[in-house]
Scaffold this motif. Structure first.
Motif, mmCIF file in Angstrom:
data_model
loop_
_atom_site.group_PDB
_atom_site.id
_atom_site.type_symbol
_atom_site.label_atom_id
_atom_site.label_comp_id
_atom_site.label_asym_id
_atom_site.label_seq_id
_atom_site.Cartn_x
_atom_site.Cartn_y
_atom_site.Cartn_z
ATOM 1 N N CYS A 1 45.711 -7.661 33.400
ATOM 2 C CA CYS A 1 44.821 -7.424 32.253
ATOM 3 C C CYS A 1 45.334 -6.268 31.406
ATOM 4 N N VAL A 2 45.888 -5.261 32.082
ATOM 5 C CA VAL A 2 46.372 -4.088 31.353
ATOM 6 C C VAL A 2 47.508 -4.489 30.421
ATOM 7 N N ARG B 1 43.229 -0.106 31.093
ATOM 8 C CA ARG B 1 44.338 0.786 31.435
ATOM 9 C C ARG B 1 44.211 1.212 32.886
ATOM 10 N N TRP B 2 45.365 1.470 33.475
ATOM 11 C CA TRP B 2 45.384 1.961 34.841
ATOM 12 C C TRP B 2 45.188 3.455 34.795
ATOM 13 N N ASP B 3 44.227 3.950 35.550
ATOM 14 C CA ASP B 3 43.972 5.388 35.559
ATOM 15 C C ASP B 3 44.465 5.984 36.866
ATOM 16 N N ILE C 1 40.535 0.962 34.358
ATOM 17 C CA ILE C 1 39.367 1.340 33.573
ATOM 18 C C ILE C 1 39.398 0.502 32.295
ATOM 19 N N SER C 2 38.254 0.007 31.886
ATOM 20 C CA SER C 2 38.203 -0.804 30.669
ATOM 21 C C SER C 2 37.394 -0.095 29.604
ATOM 22 N N ASP C 3 37.981 -0.043 28.415
ATOM 23 C CA ASP C 3 37.310 0.622 27.309
ATOM 24 C C ASP C 3 36.701 -0.462 26.407
#
Lengths: 421, 499, 149
Positions: free
Chosen positions: B25-26, B35-37, B44-46
């Motif tokens: 997905c990233v 993004r991978w945190d 994490i999805s914004d």
């Protein structure tokens, strides 16, 4: 066609496989001074530490010799050759064997420091299956934890140290040079390995030689140059290997450090080839003939020599040294002139933690050596860059990045196919 | 800047029990929603960047993702719907025209859905398409001479487009869509024995071998037009208007004009490609006639010339003029037709439904006795095979599909074509995104879609006892209206159901 | 022999191949969720995705005709299957020395471990559990091809 191969280790097996690629019919005779079918020499340490069972030390399947039509003569250490008449005697006075092509694949012979030559019952070599079987017997008889002194901190010495450590012994390594593994590591990398092994509980004595020794039948005590007194129940000699050709005594055979061979791996005598640790063949980085005593090289040389003995004309393109030595769980990988630190070379290096180190040695933007300790992800690419002498000017800056690979190869060779020696 | 008053439109729901942290997905989201945190050690999805294109949902190998409409509503107000409030926020923030993509999404009546088809019972036999041939071939172009006075055409056979089924791919330019879309359309058109339209902007050199299945456009910007292209093409279409944005031109921003687009359009790299609202040389039917004949001259009278207009209020009179100007094909694009970018206010409020336009044009041309001199192709939200059958019964010779073709290629109708960040590799020129559309897969899907429709059309024709699509054309007795008022029935020229 | 080839024009670097590759070589080869959620060891893919100037390529073992990894293997555990041409590791014989890792000119062999033992991890074309390499089977853009050159 009759092929005679003297020696029965990696190069010999490579030769048999090389011959059989071409010639399915010819007669193959292997003469070996050992009593075993071909086993993997590097695996003796794994055998001693109990990591593998005896069956798995053998380099090929049990029916290898039968399948390939090889007559194996073991336990023969007095082979004689007459190159003029192309005759081999398995032992003096035995039946003459005519050969069409002969391969000398007798490998290396351990160098034993003088002070260990005294007929001591607790001094061992670390070169053959028999050597480790003797060590194994000794340990089993001793029954208790032994103080083991290992003379030599090279590849063999450290693999010996590792196996003795795995067997629960108290291990001390004595190395005369300025760091461990100094044939492949420079001081910095050597120190990392030293720290690691010390941390795991192996005693290391660098820049030390044995000044004095005590003991009659048994070597009981060694006194080192720095004054350390090493109590020892056992001593393992791992002071180096030299090509094993002295026994040959052939007057037209050109030798230097090893037996000199041409680009088809033939010696100076027509019909006689040499391969493996005994041979001195083309080395890529120096552009000179060198003995490169590593197993992959022995196999490849054997295979090419075999093919050429069977009538092919395969050129040997040369080798570079490379090694992968896991020591007590620490991966150490080197390729090329990995211990080189002369002033003309450029060093790119990176520490990522105490036991995680990468180093690249470049000359005129060509990679000539690398050392990777810890993380060895995709290290084969670096070896290939060294072997192919590829200029890496464009991507020198990113050589430390793990995502570099395709770029390097893509530029390395148009239509790169890999997998050719 | 102040705070952005527009709330996120969508919410990304990640089922952590199913998420395996593979990061597909990233890397698939061009809008940087995921993004991978490193600190959280999770993805994490914004939500606020999410456009609801479903790329991540479809690609998630474990089905861990779903997208929901953000439930935050304003206090109910039938007059001040959410969209009005949000649009005001947006415009108060930006001071700009609101852009959008794809076709009119407002709940105007869809007249296709208010018409039903007939079937044979007892008194006339239906036909089983699996046992008897049913012909879907149509020929587009002039079927009779302009008029007796016209010496030029007197003894000629007129150029026709031969279609194996009455569906073509409508104009989408290289620039608004990716080269891989063009490749897929071209291959599918070739395979299916029909045509694709390259839109205004020329045909990429890679597609030269498909020119005999390509319709090229001459539009107000004249991009990509050259004599060789006109001669090689199967037909030439003069674009006057587009259903999604009648009365306004086009604007391909410079950032989408890379080397390939520039070469194809014959403009400098990075320059804005602006198609003016009108053709500056066409102010009358006579002017249009000049252009039509200029093109005919250029193509030795061997290629049919089409004129494409948006469906607007007086479409019947306009069509009549086009026919009299010498066009071989009239293309009418209804107000639900798609676009790569249009002002929302225009897209949602200008033009008329294609069903009315078609009925009115067909009726008018028949009354004037010139229906045979021109073919009618309709476009603007043909969604399925029954829409096609109904269109033919209303008088169309063939239809164009654009949006439906893009959906077959993977479009998820997020309406964000104008951003250039199409995650499906369709409305983008970003090479990384363009790669996502494999034209071989695309062509296969288009061929499948048309093959399926072909079967369905035959079934419907057979059911009506008709064995050739030509026999259905303009046969409005096969249609009945449901829920339509008298005036609507009158315009469509059909009876009410039950009559 | 049949190998996996990448069609560079269509590899989008999404990583779907890696996910299925890792799962196919895990304790639950046929169940993605179990492979990643229940395996005692983190599933590790055998292939690599490399990127260059916006292009990406999914790459894995070429099963070379002259396999340097096989020639370099110190234990004889790495071998080329005469019948299928697949270069494989005999797990029982392998001592995990990783000489193959440095021998492979492509860097296509990964250092790894299984049940506490070091083992090289490489593409085996999924021969153990599937008819079709899983990377090819699941490539969403048909950018991987399994066949003759």
């Amino acid at each position: 066609m009759r092929y005679v191969i003297i020696g029965n280790s990696t190069a010999a097996i490579g030769a048999v496989e090389g011959i059989r690629e071409i010639d399915k019919q010819g007669e193959i005779i292997i003469i070996s001074d050992e009593v075993y079918e071909a086993y993997s020499r590097p695996l003796i340490s794994y055998y001693l530490s109990g990591k593998i069972i005896e069956k798995n030390i053998y380099y090929r399947d049990k029916n290898f010799y039968v399948q390939n039509g090889v007559a194996l003569h073991t336990g023969q250490s007095n082979v004689q050759i007459n190159p003029e008449t192309k005759i081999v005697w398995i032992e003096p006075g035995s039946e003459q064997i005519h050969y069409d092509k002969l391969l000398i694949a007798t490998g290396g012979k351990p160098v034993v420091p003088d002070f260990l030559n005294g007929g001591y019952d607790n001094v061992f070599l670390f070169h053959s299956f028999d050597d480790v079987k003797k060590i194994d017997d000794f340990l089993k008889k001793a029954g208790k934890r032994q103080n083991v002194a290992i003379i030599g901190g090279g590849l063999v010495g450290l693999k010996a140290a590792e196996s003795m450590f795995f067997r629960g012994q108290d291990v001390a390594v004595v190395e005369a040079g300025d760091c461990l593994l100094n044939s492949i590591l420079d001081l910095k990398a050597g120190n990392i390995v030293e720290n690691y092994l010390k941390r795991r509980g192996i005693s290391i004595f660098i820049q030390n030689i044995v000044e004095e020794k005590e003991g009659e039948d048994k070597l009981e005590r060694l006194i080192l140059s720095d004054g350390t007194i090493l109590e020892c129940d056992m001593v393992i000699a791992a002071a180096g290997i030299k090509p094993n050709y002295a026994w040959l005594n052939l007057k037209n055979l050109k030798v230097d450090k090893g037996i000199l061979v041409d680009e088809y791996l033939q010696t100076s005598i027509d019909g006689i080839y040499a391969a493996g640790d005994v041979a001195q063949a083309y080395e890529i980085i120096s552009g000179e003939k060198k003995v490169v005593p590593i197993l992959p090289n022995a196999y490849i040389q054997g295979r090419i020599a075999g093919a050429n003995m069977a009538g092919e004309n395969v050129r040997y393109r040369g080798s570079i040294a490379f090694n992968s030595i896991p020591l007590l769980g620490l991966n150490i990988v080197t390729a090329g002139l990995s211990n080189c630190d002369d002033r003309d070379s450029e060093i790119i290096e990176e520490f990522r933690g105490e036991f995680n180190y990468k180093k690249f040695i470049l000359k005129d933007d060509v990679l000539v050596g690398t050392v990777l300790i810890g993380d060895i992800y995709r290290c084969g690419i670096y070896r290939y860059l060294i072997e192919k002498k590829i200029k890496i000017t464009d991507f020198k800056q990113s050589i430390l990045s793990p995502e570099i690979s395709w770029r390097l190869l893509g530029r390395a060779e148009a239509g790169f196919k890999g997998g050719t020696y | 800047m102040g705070i952005n008053l527009v709330m996120q439109e969508y919410e990304v729901l990640r089922n952590e029990a199913k998420c395996i942290g593979c990061k597909i997905c990233v890397n698939q989201c061009a809008n940087n929603v995921h993004r991978w945190d490193e600190d959280w050690q999770m993805i994490i999805s914004d939500d606020k960047y999410c456009v609801n294109c479903h790329r991540c949902v479809v690609f998630c190998p474990t089905g861990a993702l779903s997208i929901r409409k953000n439930a935050n509503d304003f206090t109910f107000n039938a007059n001040w719907e959410n969209r009005h409030i949000k649009n005001i926020y947006r415009q108060a923030q930006s001071g700009g025209v609101l852009l959008t993509g794809m076709g009119n999404d407002r709940p105007y009546p869809v007249y296709w859905d208010k018409m039903v088809l007939n079937a044979s019972q007892v008194t006339n036999p239906s036909i089983d398409p699996l046992r008897e041939p049913i012909e879907l071939k149509v020929f587009l172009g002039r079927k009779s001479a302009l008029n007796e006075k016209d010496e030029v055409f007197k003894d000629d056979i007129f150029p026709w487009l031969e279609l194996d089924l009455p569906v073509m791919f409508s104009a989408m330019s290289f620039g608004s869509v990716s080269l891989n879309v063009h490749k897929a359309l071209a291959r599918a058109a070739e395979t299916m024995g029909t045509y694709w339209n390259a839109g205004e902007g020329g045909v990429h050199a890679d597609l030269k071998k498909s020119m005999n299945h390509t319709i090229v456009q001459v539009a107000s910007g004249r991009f990509g037009v050259n004599p060789a292209m006109l001669k090689e093409a199967a037909a030439v279409e003069i674009k006057i208007g587009q259903g999604a944005k009648p009365g306004i031109g086009g604007h391909l921003p410079g950032e989408k004009v890379g080397q390939e687009v520039a070469d194809t359009r014959m403009i400098p790299v990075g320059s804005d490609a602006i198609s003016p609202a009108p053709h500056h040389d066409i102010y009358s039917i006579e002017d249009l006639k000049q252009l039509i004949f200029a093109i005919k001259e250029a193509t030795d009278y061997k290629k049919p010339v089409a004129v494409k207009v948006a469906a607007v209020h007086n479409i019947a009179a306009i069509a009549s003029g086009i026919a009299r100007a010498g066009a071989d094909i009239i293309v009418i694009d209804g107000f639900r037709g798609g676009t790569g970018a249009a002002p929302q206010a225009i897209r949602d409020n200008v033009g008329i439904p294609i069903e009315f336009a078609l009925a009115a044009v067909d009726q008018r041309l028949r009354e004037e006795g010139i229906r045979n001199e021109v073919s009618i192709v309709v476009a603007g939200s043909i969604r399925n095979s029954s829409d096609i059958v109904k269109a033919v019964a209303l008088g169309a010779d063939a239809v164009y599909i654009g949006t439906a073709a893009l959906i077959a290629l993977g479009c998820h109708m997020c309406q964000k074509c104008y951003t250039g960040k199409c995650n499906w590799g369709i409305a983008t020129q970003d090479p990384k995104l363009v790669k996502r559309l494999n034209p071989e897969i695309g062509a296969r899907k288009l061929v499948n879609l048309l093959t399926a429709w072909q079967h369905e059309i035959k079934e419907m024709l057979g059911g009506m006892g008709i064995n050739a699509i030509e026999s259905l054309r303009g046969n409005r007795l096969m249609l009945r209206g449901i829920g339509l008022n008298k005036k609507e029935l009158e315009i469509l020229g059909i009876k009410a159901a039950g009559e | 022999m049949k190998k996996v080839y990448v069609i560079e024009d269509f590899c989008i670097g999404c990583g779907t191949c890696m996910v299925y590759c890792a799962a196919a070589h895990s304790e639950y080869p046929k169940d993605l969720l179990k492979a990643f959620k229940l395996s005692s060891l983190k599933p590790v893919p055998r292939l690599f995705i490399e990127e260059e100037e916006g292009n990406s390529y999914s790459l894995m073992c070429r099963h070379c005709d002259e396999p340097l990894c096989v020639y370099s293997c110190i234990s004889g555990a790495m071998f080329k299957d005469n019948r299928t041409g697949v270069v494989k590791v005999d797990k029982e014989r392998c001592v995990g020395c990783f000489t193959c890792v440095i021998a492979c000119p492509y860097g296509f062999i990964r250092e790894g471990s299984e049940n506490g033992r070091s083992l090289p991890l490489k593409c085996d074309l999924c021969k153990d559990s599937f008819d079709m390499p899983q990377c090819v089977e699941h490539c969403p853009n048909e950018a991987l091809r399994y066949g003759e050159e």
